[in-house]
Design an enzyme around this catalytic site. Structure first.
Site, PDB file in Angstrom:
ATOM      1  N   THR A  21       0.848  -1.190   0.000  1.00 25.66           N
ATOM      2  CA  THR A  21       0.000   0.000   0.000  1.00 25.66           C
ATOM      3  C   THR A  21       0.885   1.242   0.000  1.00 25.66           C
ATOM      4  O   THR A  21       1.178   1.805   1.049  1.00 25.66           O
ATOM      5  CB  THR A  21      -0.910   0.014   1.240  1.00 25.66           C
ATOM      6  OG1 THR A  21      -1.524  -1.267   1.371  1.00 25.66           O
ATOM      7  CG2 THR A  21      -1.992   1.056   1.125  1.00 25.66           C
ATOM      8  N   CYS A  24     -32.669   4.181  26.167  1.00 27.42           N
ATOM      9  CA  CYS A  24     -31.267   3.849  26.488  1.00 27.42           C
ATOM     10  C   CYS A  24     -31.150   3.445  27.951  1.00 27.42           C
ATOM     11  O   CYS A  24     -31.586   4.175  28.845  1.00 27.42           O
ATOM     12  CB  CYS A  24     -30.364   5.048  26.192  1.00 27.42           C
ATOM     13  SG  CYS A  24     -28.666   4.849  26.779  1.00 27.42           S
ATOM     14  N   CYS A  39     -28.871   6.179  30.007  1.00 29.95           N
ATOM     15  CA  CYS A  39     -29.249   7.573  30.206  1.00 29.95           C
ATOM     16  C   CYS A  39     -29.777   7.788  31.632  1.00 29.95           C
ATOM     17  O   CYS A  39     -30.363   6.882  32.233  1.00 29.95           O
ATOM     18  CB  CYS A  39     -30.318   7.990  29.194  1.00 29.95           C
ATOM     19  SG  CYS A  39     -29.663   8.412  27.555  1.00 29.95           S
ATOM     20  N   HIS A  81     -26.449  11.540  25.858  1.00 30.04           N
ATOM     21  CA  HIS A  81     -26.451  10.305  25.072  1.00 30.04           C
ATOM     22  C   HIS A  81     -25.625  10.413  23.794  1.00 30.04           C
ATOM     23  O   HIS A  81     -25.018   9.421  23.358  1.00 30.04           O
ATOM     24  CB  HIS A  81     -27.905   9.950  24.722  1.00 30.04           C
ATOM     25  CG  HIS A  81     -28.073   8.673  23.966  1.00 30.04           C
ATOM     26  ND1 HIS A  81     -27.936   7.432  24.553  1.00 30.04           N
ATOM     27  CD2 HIS A  81     -28.362   8.438  22.645  1.00 30.04           C
ATOM     28  CE1 HIS A  81     -28.142   6.486  23.649  1.00 30.04           C
ATOM     29  NE2 HIS A  81     -28.406   7.067  22.493  1.00 30.04           N
ATOM     30  N   ASN A  95     -14.914  -0.061  24.451  1.00 29.20           N
ATOM     31  CA  ASN A  95     -15.186  -0.503  23.087  1.00 29.20           C
ATOM     32  C   ASN A  95     -16.087   0.552  22.450  1.00 29.20           C
ATOM     33  O   ASN A  95     -17.235   0.706  22.860  1.00 29.20           O
ATOM     34  CB  ASN A  95     -15.900  -1.855  23.065  1.00 29.20           C
ATOM     35  CG  ASN A  95     -15.027  -2.970  23.589  1.00 29.20           C
ATOM     36  OD1 ASN A  95     -13.816  -2.979  23.360  1.00 29.20           O
ATOM     37  ND2 ASN A  95     -15.613  -3.907  24.299  1.00 29.20           N
ATOM     38  N   GLY A 134     -17.981  -4.190  18.691  1.00 30.91           N
ATOM     39  CA  GLY A 134     -18.887  -4.944  19.539  1.00 30.91           C
ATOM     40  C   GLY A 134     -19.656  -4.128  20.553  1.00 30.91           C
ATOM     41  O   GLY A 134     -20.279  -4.697  21.461  1.00 30.91           O
ATOM     42  N   CYS A 135     -19.637  -2.805  20.432  1.00 32.86           N
ATOM     43  CA  CYS A 135     -20.371  -1.969  21.369  1.00 32.86           C
ATOM     44  C   CYS A 135     -21.861  -1.999  21.036  1.00 32.86           C
ATOM     45  O   CYS A 135     -22.255  -1.699  19.904  1.00 32.86           O
ATOM     46  CB  CYS A 135     -19.854  -0.530  21.313  1.00 32.86           C
ATOM     47  SG  CYS A 135     -20.668   0.575  22.484  1.00 32.86           S
ATOM     48  N   SER A 136     -22.685  -2.338  22.015  1.00 33.38           N
ATOM     49  CA  SER A 136     -24.120  -2.498  21.778  1.00 33.38           C
ATOM     50  C   SER A 136     -24.936  -1.269  22.160  1.00 33.38           C
ATOM     51  O   SER A 136     -26.140  -1.234  21.917  1.00 33.38           O
ATOM     52  CB  SER A 136     -24.648  -3.716  22.552  1.00 33.38           C
ATOM     53  OG  SER A 136     -24.415  -3.552  23.946  1.00 33.38           O
ATOM     54  N   HIS A 189     -24.350   5.190  23.964  1.00 37.91           N
ATOM     55  CA  HIS A 189     -24.158   6.130  25.072  1.00 37.91           C
ATOM     56  C   HIS A 189     -22.696   6.059  25.527  1.00 37.91           C
ATOM     57  O   HIS A 189     -22.148   4.966  25.688  1.00 37.91           O
ATOM     58  CB  HIS A 189     -25.088   5.779  26.233  1.00 37.91           C
ATOM     59  CG  HIS A 189     -25.182   6.858  27.261  1.00 37.91           C
ATOM     60  ND1 HIS A 189     -26.274   7.681  27.395  1.00 37.91           N
ATOM     61  CD2 HIS A 189     -24.296   7.281  28.201  1.00 37.91           C
ATOM     62  CE1 HIS A 189     -26.060   8.542  28.372  1.00 37.91           C
ATOM     63  NE2 HIS A 189     -24.852   8.311  28.885  1.00 37.91           N
ATOM     64  N   HIS A 220     -19.584   5.371  27.296  1.00 38.01           N
ATOM     65  CA  HIS A 220     -19.301   4.597  28.494  1.00 38.01           C
ATOM     66  C   HIS A 220     -18.101   3.691  28.284  1.00 38.01           C
ATOM     67  O   HIS A 220     -17.658   3.468  27.156  1.00 38.01           O
ATOM     68  CB  HIS A 220     -20.511   3.738  28.883  1.00 38.01           C
ATOM     69  CG  HIS A 220     -20.738   2.561  27.973  1.00 38.01           C
ATOM     70  ND1 HIS A 220     -21.299   2.679  26.714  1.00 38.01           N
ATOM     71  CD2 HIS A 220     -20.470   1.236  28.129  1.00 38.01           C
ATOM     72  CE1 HIS A 220     -21.383   1.495  26.149  1.00 38.01           C
ATOM     73  NE2 HIS A 220     -20.881   0.587  26.985  1.00 38.01           N
ATOM     74  N   GLN A 270     -15.983   0.110  30.419  1.00 42.29           N
ATOM     75  CA  GLN A 270     -16.177  -0.971  31.376  1.00 42.29           C
ATOM     76  C   GLN A 270     -14.950  -1.100  32.269  1.00 42.29           C
ATOM     77  O   GLN A 270     -13.830  -0.746  31.874  1.00 42.29           O
ATOM     78  CB  GLN A 270     -16.441  -2.288  30.653  1.00 42.29           C
ATOM     79  CG  GLN A 270     -17.695  -2.272  29.797  1.00 42.29           C
ATOM     80  CD  GLN A 270     -18.028  -3.631  29.223  1.00 42.29           C
ATOM     81  OE1 GLN A 270     -18.194  -4.609  29.952  1.00 42.29           O
ATOM     82  NE2 GLN A 270     -18.111  -3.708  27.904  1.00 42.29           N
ATOM     83  N   GLU A 309       3.130  -8.076  29.680  1.00 46.17           N
ATOM     84  CA  GLU A 309       3.851  -6.800  29.696  1.00 46.17           C
ATOM     85  C   GLU A 309       4.633  -6.632  30.992  1.00 46.17           C
ATOM     86  O   GLU A 309       5.796  -6.188  30.970  1.00 46.17           O
ATOM     87  CB  GLU A 309       2.862  -5.648  29.523  1.00 46.17           C
ATOM     88  CG  GLU A 309       2.252  -5.553  28.133  1.00 46.17           C
ATOM     89  CD  GLU A 309       1.406  -4.311  27.950  1.00 46.17           C
ATOM     90  OE1 GLU A 309       0.934  -4.081  26.830  1.00 46.17           O
ATOM     91  OE2 GLU A 309       1.217  -3.556  28.937  1.00 46.17           O
ATOM     92  N   VAL A 311      -7.058 -11.961  10.138  1.00 49.31           N
ATOM     93  CA  VAL A 311      -7.525 -13.268   9.673  1.00 49.31           C
ATOM     94  C   VAL A 311      -6.373 -13.993   8.972  1.00 49.31           C
ATOM     95  O   VAL A 311      -5.278 -13.456   8.834  1.00 49.31           O
ATOM     96  CB  VAL A 311      -8.713 -13.113   8.692  1.00 49.31           C
ATOM     97  CG1 VAL A 311      -9.914 -12.491   9.400  1.00 49.31           C
ATOM     98  CG2 VAL A 311      -8.335 -12.248   7.492  1.00 49.31           C
ATOM     99  N   TYR A 318      -3.344 -15.268   7.681  1.00 51.29           N
ATOM    100  CA  TYR A 318      -1.958 -15.283   8.137  1.00 51.29           C
ATOM    101  C   TYR A 318      -1.850 -14.775   9.570  1.00 51.29           C
ATOM    102  O   TYR A 318      -1.084 -15.328  10.373  1.00 51.29           O
ATOM    103  CB  TYR A 318      -1.092 -14.416   7.215  1.00 51.29           C
ATOM    104  CG  TYR A 318       0.389 -14.526   7.498  1.00 51.29           C
ATOM    105  CD1 TYR A 318       1.148 -15.542   6.918  1.00 51.29           C
ATOM    106  CD2 TYR A 318       1.029 -13.626   8.353  1.00 51.29           C
ATOM    107  CE1 TYR A 318       2.503 -15.654   7.190  1.00 51.29           C
ATOM    108  CE2 TYR A 318       2.377 -13.738   8.627  1.00 51.29           C
ATOM    109  CZ  TYR A 318       3.118 -14.756   8.049  1.00 51.29           C
ATOM    110  OH  TYR A 318       4.457 -14.871   8.316  1.00 51.29           O
ATOM    111  N   GLU A 319      -2.637 -13.734   9.897  1.00 50.13           N
ATOM    112  CA  GLU A 319      -2.570 -13.171  11.246  1.00 50.13           C
ATOM    113  C   GLU A 319      -2.987 -14.189  12.302  1.00 50.13           C
ATOM    114  O   GLU A 319      -2.406 -14.239  13.390  1.00 50.13           O
ATOM    115  CB  GLU A 319      -3.470 -11.932  11.356  1.00 50.13           C
ATOM    116  CG  GLU A 319      -2.965 -10.717  10.597  1.00 50.13           C
ATOM    117  CD  GLU A 319      -3.479 -10.658   9.172  1.00 50.13           C
ATOM    118  OE1 GLU A 319      -3.325  -9.622   8.529  1.00 50.13           O
ATOM    119  OE2 GLU A 319      -4.041 -11.674   8.700  1.00 50.13           O
ATOM    120  N   GLN A 363       0.146  -8.981  10.885  1.00 49.20           N
ATOM    121  CA  GLN A 363       0.720  -8.352   9.689  1.00 49.20           C
ATOM    122  C   GLN A 363       0.028  -7.013   9.450  1.00 49.20           C
ATOM    123  O   GLN A 363      -1.158  -6.864   9.724  1.00 49.20           O
ATOM    124  CB  GLN A 363       0.531  -9.275   8.475  1.00 49.20           C
ATOM    125  CG  GLN A 363       1.118  -8.752   7.174  1.00 49.20           C
ATOM    126  CD  GLN A 363       0.157  -7.881   6.373  1.00 49.20           C
ATOM    127  OE1 GLN A 363      -1.053  -7.931   6.585  1.00 49.20           O
ATOM    128  NE2 GLN A 363       0.683  -7.084   5.460  1.00 49.20           N
TER     129      GLN A 363
END
Length: 387
Positions: free
Chosen positions: A29, A52, A55, A122, A186, A192-194, A197, A199, A201, A215, A350, A352-353, A359
């Site tokens: 690239t 929500c 909220c 929100h 997230n 994957g955030c549902s 609002h 926030h 975790q 680490e 996916v 190779y990774e 990569q």
């Protein structure tokens, strides 16, 4: 061999934090910012959503009702990944040559998971908030960490000296002592955030998780082999001298596209001095850290003029650990974003990774230049002015 050649040849880079390697293929690239383009995306969310579950004043999924909070709000996740109360379990050791005890090992994990809102509004994200608006989030992180810290930790003596807007009872207090606290966000459906609002975790567990554990082991090894110097302190010193991968900095923190980055626009926020945990921050450093988060998230959104998805997380000293573990810890925050060419073109780990090693195509140096050029006003504000 001059390092400029690395812009043109496939090569591997070493990650000293995790003792791992990744493949870099910059020739695939040449101009990674050319490709699919979308129109700038305006914010269409309301300030308050009656449906929500985050909220203020709204009922949550499990039935509890949120208070009319004005800044931040934390509560036990209604669907926690770990339990506070459960039977203890440890694989029973047998003879040394017993295959089952060698290959089928398991241990029980207890803990508690929290949700922490960044704002009652929100439609906001960290990119929309100023550093001063993000400061209450940093203070809440600090207080919840302090409330969960082991009384035997060398860091415990710092708790009475904290100057925060939240008192002890303004953040969750655990029933048991846990080993580690992972604060993470997230952002976006791609991660994957549902719930949009704003926030994050906070998960606390009785065991040390894999990534911060690796680490800490590497930082401990580095200090032992380099006369007590800290791996990330030396890395910051090197990056400040080379000025090739620095996106932004202030007096206390530096934002870097790390040499070993896997994700296209991955960055890391690292403290310039040795900070072990949130408890080591001065009042000024808490605001400077909030400013660093704002700079990262705003530049992300400006890059492709969209609500830029990512997963971010803080790595710091464990809640319960030895003096050596605490002293070897070095505060930093990772940002892992999936977008590659545009708001809809993502990098997938996916093939190779998954089967060989990570990569990437665009180099961290190229990503740094892109993010440096994304400073300035948040693009959404300009769209609002035109409409």
């Amino acid at each position: 061999m001059p390092e400029k050649i690395l812009d043109d040849i496939s090569h591997r880079r070493y990650n000293p934090l995790t003792d791992s390697w990744l493949l870099v293929s910059p020739h695939r690239t040449k101009r990674p910012w050319q490709g699919q383009q979308e129109a700038a995306v305006a914010n269409t969310l309301p300030e308050y959503d009656p449906k929500c579950y985050l909220c203020p004043g709204n009922p949550r999924a499990a039935g509890d009702t949120n208070p009319q909070y004005e800044k931040t709000f934390a509560f036990v996740n209604d669907y926690s990944a770990v339990k506070e109360q459960q039977p203890d379990y440890e694989s029973q050791g047998k003879a040394d040559d017993d295959l089952e005890s060698t290959l089928l090992r398991a241990t029980g994990v207890k803990g508690v998971c929290y949700v922490l809102t960044f704002s009652p509004t929100h439609c906001l994200t960290l990119a929309d908030m100023s550093g001063k608006d993000i400061l209450p989030v940093v203070e809440h992180w600090t207080r919840i960490y302090a409330n969960h810290l082991s009384a035997s930790s060398p860091l415990a003596e710092l708790i009475p000296k904290l100057n925060l807007s939240l008192g002890h009872d303004d953040a969750p207090v655990p029933k048991d002592q846990y080993r580690y606290m992972q604060i993470f966000e997230n952002k976006g459906a791609a991660m994957g955030c549902s719930n949009p609002h704003p926030h994050c975790q906070v998960w606390t567990t009785s065991t040390m998780p894999e990534e911060p554990g690796k680490e800490l082991a590497q930082m401990t090894k580095y200090r032992a082999e380099h006369d007590g110097r800290h791996l990330l302190a030396d890395y910051v010193k090197l990056e400040l001298a080379k000025e090739e991968r620095i996106v932004w900095q202030n007096d206390a923190f530096v934002v870097i596209c790390p040499w070993w980055a896997i994700w296209p626009f991955e960055v890391i926020i690292i403290a310039k001095r040795h900070i072990r945990s949130l408890l080591d921050f001065t009042d000024a450093e808490r605001l400077q850290f909030a400013d660093a988060i704002q700079e990262v998230t705003r530049r992300y959104d400006n890059l492709f003029e969209c609500n830029f998805p990512y997963s971010s997380g803080i790595h710091q000293a464990p809640l319960k650990g030895t003096q050596e573990e605490i002293d070897n810890s070095y505060f930093h925050m990772h940002f892992y974003p999936p977008l590659l060419r545009s708001a809809s073109v993502k990098k997938f780990l996916v093939g190779y990774e998954l089967m060989a090693e990570p990569q990437r195509d665009i180099t961290p140096e190229q990503a740094t230049l892109r993010l440096r050029n994304c400073a300035g006003e948040l693009y959404r504000n300009k769209l609002s002015e035109k409409s």
